[in-house]
Every structure is written in C-alpha cells, then in structure tokens.
Design an enzyme around this catalytic site. Structure first.
Site, PDB file in Angstrom:
ATOM      1  N   SER A  54      30.850 -33.552 -53.123  1.00  0.00           N
ATOM      2  CA  SER A  54      31.614 -35.413 -52.862  1.00  0.00           C
ATOM      3  C   SER A  54      32.573 -34.059 -52.015  1.00  0.00           C
ATOM      4  CB  SER A  54      32.209 -36.411 -53.645  1.00  0.00           C
ATOM      5  OG  SER A  54      32.380 -37.444 -52.690  1.00  0.00           O
ATOM      6  N   ASP A  95      25.361 -33.952 -52.753  1.00  0.00           N
ATOM      7  CA  ASP A  95      25.871 -35.805 -52.461  1.00  0.00           C
ATOM      8  C   ASP A  95      26.789 -35.997 -51.469  1.00  0.00           C
ATOM      9  OD1 ASP A  95      23.646 -38.066 -52.466  1.00  0.00           O
ATOM     10  OD2 ASP A  95      25.360 -38.365 -54.337  1.00  0.00           O
ATOM     11  N   HIS A 137      25.968 -41.977 -57.308  1.00  0.00           N
ATOM     12  CA  HIS A 137      26.818 -40.529 -56.807  1.00  0.00           C
ATOM     13  C   HIS A 137      27.294 -39.475 -57.611  1.00  0.00           C
ATOM     14  CE1 HIS A 137      28.762 -38.647 -53.520  1.00  0.00           C
ATOM     15  NE2 HIS A 137      29.886 -39.129 -53.732  1.00  0.00           N
TER      16      HIS A 137
END
Length: 377
Positions: free
Chosen positions: A151, A176, A345
């Site tokens: 992230s 991700d 996530h």
C-alpha cells in the site's frame, strides 16, 4: 462497492462465508470465544534494533526488526498507519522457504520510529529515509536488496527504487496498490477514518475490532501487528463515549453481574471532584492529518513503477485493481503479476503463506536466491 482507502490503502473485501458480517448482529456464545491476546514480535523476528540516522535537524531513530543471516535482504515497508509488525507472520514463513535476510522497518512517524519532523511524510523524504537506513546498516557495500512494500509502503518502495536510493537494488515487489484505484479512493479516505473507533479500552479490544471489522482477516497476524498500530494513552473515563467497548454490528457478551456491581461500588467511592484515569488505547498515527501528502504518494506511480529497471512483481487482492497503464505494461511483459483472491487489502497479513510462496518463486526464478534445503515448493 464503493472504493474506500484506508491508507493502508484500498478497501478490504467482504468477509468470506462464515466470517463476521458487519451488517448482521451476532452474539458470541459459549465455546465461540476467541483469543485476542497480543503476541510478541520475538516470536517472529530474531532481533530488534534502533537505527540512528543523522540529518540536518539532529538524529532520527528508526525501529527495525530482522531475521536471517545469509542471502539477499528483503526490505519490508508497511502500509499507512501500520508498522513493521504487519510483516511478522510473513517473515516467519518466507525465512522457512528461501535463503534470505529480512529487515522490516517502522517508517517515519509510524510504530516505534522517532524522528525530528514526524509531520513530514512526503514521498521523497520517506524514500530518502530508507536509503539512509540501508546505508547505516550496511555501509558503502550493501548486499543485494529486494524492496517489498504494501500500500503506502508500496508507493514509497517505487519512489525509493526510481530515485536509486538503494544502489544494490535487486528487485521490487508492490502489494495491492496501483495509481488509478488509489487516486479514486482518496475522496473517501477521510470518511473512512472518521468511521473508525477513535479509542479502544484495551489492546485486546483493538485486535478484536481489526479482525471482526475485516481489516485484518488473519487472527495470528492481528494479534502481533495491532500493537504497532495503537498506543496506550491516558484519558478521562468520565463520560468517554469514544471508547470502543463493542465492535460495530457485533454484541459482546454481557459482563458478569458481580463484576459490574463491584465496579459501580468502586466508582461511588471516588470523590466527585477527582477525575479518574485509566489506560486506553488510541491510534499511533493521525492519518487524517497526513492528507496533503496522499496525492504525492500515488500520482504518477504506475509510470514510475514501469520505469524501474529491475525485475518487478505486483501482487493484488483483485484484478479490478489494475489501471490502464499497468494493464498495458503487464501485456507487454514489463512486470510479473499475481492475483491472490479471497484476501482483504492487507494481503500479506491475510495470506502470508500465499504471498511468501509467490515471492519465493519469483526470486528463485530470477536466480536471486535458492529454496532452502528440504523445502518442498
């Protein structure tokens, strides 16, 4: 589904069947009690140290956790609001798969890292931090280093690689985060942050929330990593509605009546003028105050990723994460991509073994390292 960003970035997907659904109210019955007690970093990493970095304002101190003695270094960068501890379970798995060393660091203003300018979270400042930590750890001749970021950490990994702050860079793995989805999600970021509990009555309560809300779907990882997301603070217990005693959509078991009665008696003994204090937990990072840096982390990220001259791996929770630039780049064979379904996530926390397998296969294929003797892939 509305694309929300939790700066860890991008939403968790709906829990799988049998999981806790936030829309339904459930009561934990007898025999369904789960252990939300925290786990120590030392069960997953071999060492912990504070790395001192000189800068114009004095010394910054970065907390790092390490494992392994031989092979290339896997430098792990966590998502926004998280800490190096989010890599704990993954570290234990990857060390058992391939010959490598692991260095997981708490980024600026996160975890137990202490810097002189914690409000400066620009992409370049954070990327320079990484280069400086590597220099302090390894001097002028660093070993081959594979940078892996999730992230926000994935974005910083790309900025670090593109700026050549790590001269011995071996490869790049981003987990991700893609520019298109991240930029789309920025508008709903503040709404997401406002929807989270501001405080928790205990670390166990924070761990419970992270699992039942779907933020982290791996109980073991939540138990070790949430301690890096929240910290103990002193707050008045008088009318503190912000303290989370229950999880959204889930009714906790009622406290024992005797315990409640005893608690009430103690409160009655308090002097009316005395403010009673107790330890509660709150977020270590006020992500809402970092908004001015969000766009700088992600704007132009896809093009930057594609121009990095090292082998690249992109791990996603869903193929819908891809934007146009990455779709074209993937078709042209500019990077390797793997989708890990049924993950939220926090892919590396939810499915540490799958992420470790994907990374191990990638590194062995590129002859960066070898599988450990006796490991059956």
């Amino acid at each position: 589904m509305e694309k929300q960003l939790h700066l860890n970035l991008l939403p968790s997907r709906p829990p799988m069947a049998g999981g806790f659904q936030s829309s339904s109210k459930m009561k934990m019955g007898p025999g369904r009690k789960r252990d939300f007690s925290p786990l120590s970093w030392s069960q997953y990493f071999e060492t912990m140290e504070d790395v001192e970095v000189e800068n114009e304002n004095g010394k910054d101190i970065f907390r790092v956790y390490c494992s392994g003695a031989h092979g290339p270094v896997l430098l792990l960068l966590h998502g926004g609001g998280h800490s190096a501890l989010s890599w704990a379970v993954f570290t234990a798995v990857i060390i058992s798969r391939i010959n490598c060393r692991v260095v997981a660091m708490d980024l600026r203003a996160h975890g137990d890292t202490k810097v002189k300018s914690p409000d400066n979270l620009s992409a370049d400042t954070m990327a320079k931090d990484i280069g400086k930590v590597v220099e302090v750890l390894y001097g002028e001749n660093p070993p081959p280093i594979m940078v892996i970021g999730h992230s926000m950490g994935g974005a910083i990994a790309v900025h670090t690689a593109a700026a050549n702050y790590i001269p011995s860079l071996l490869g790049l793995c981003v987990i991700d985060v893609v520019e298109g989805t991240a930029m789309d999600a920025l508008n709903s970021m503040q709404n997401f942050l406002r929807s989270r509990p501001k405080t928790f009555k205990s670390l166990e309560n924070a761990i419970e929330w992270s699992v039942k809300s779907g933020q982290i779907r791996n109980m073991e990882s939540a138990r070790v990593s949430m301690g890096g997301q929240v910290k103990k603070c002193e707050e008045s217990t008088v009318h503190s509605p912000a303290v989370s005693n229950s999880i959204d959509g889930i009714i906790e078991e009622e406290e024992d009546e005797e315990v409640v009665e005893e608690s009430n008696k103690k409160r009655m003994k308090e002097d009316d003028q005395e403010v009673k204090k107790e330890s509660i937990f709150t977020w270590r990072v006020e992500l809402s105050k970092t908004e001015k840096y969000w766009e700088g982390w992600f704007r132009g990220l896809s093009a930057l990723f594609l121009t990095c001259p090292v082998p690249k791996l992109l791990l996603l929770a869903g193929v819908d994460r891809l934007d146009k630039d990455l779709t074209i780049g993937q078709m042209q064979g500019k990077f390797q991509m793997q989708v890990l379904p049924q993950c939220g996530h926090a892919v590396h926390e939810d499915a540490p073994e799958k992420v470790a397998d994907a990374l191990a296969t990638f590194m062995v294929r590129h002859k960066f390292t070898d599988f450990k003797e006796g490991y059956l892939c």
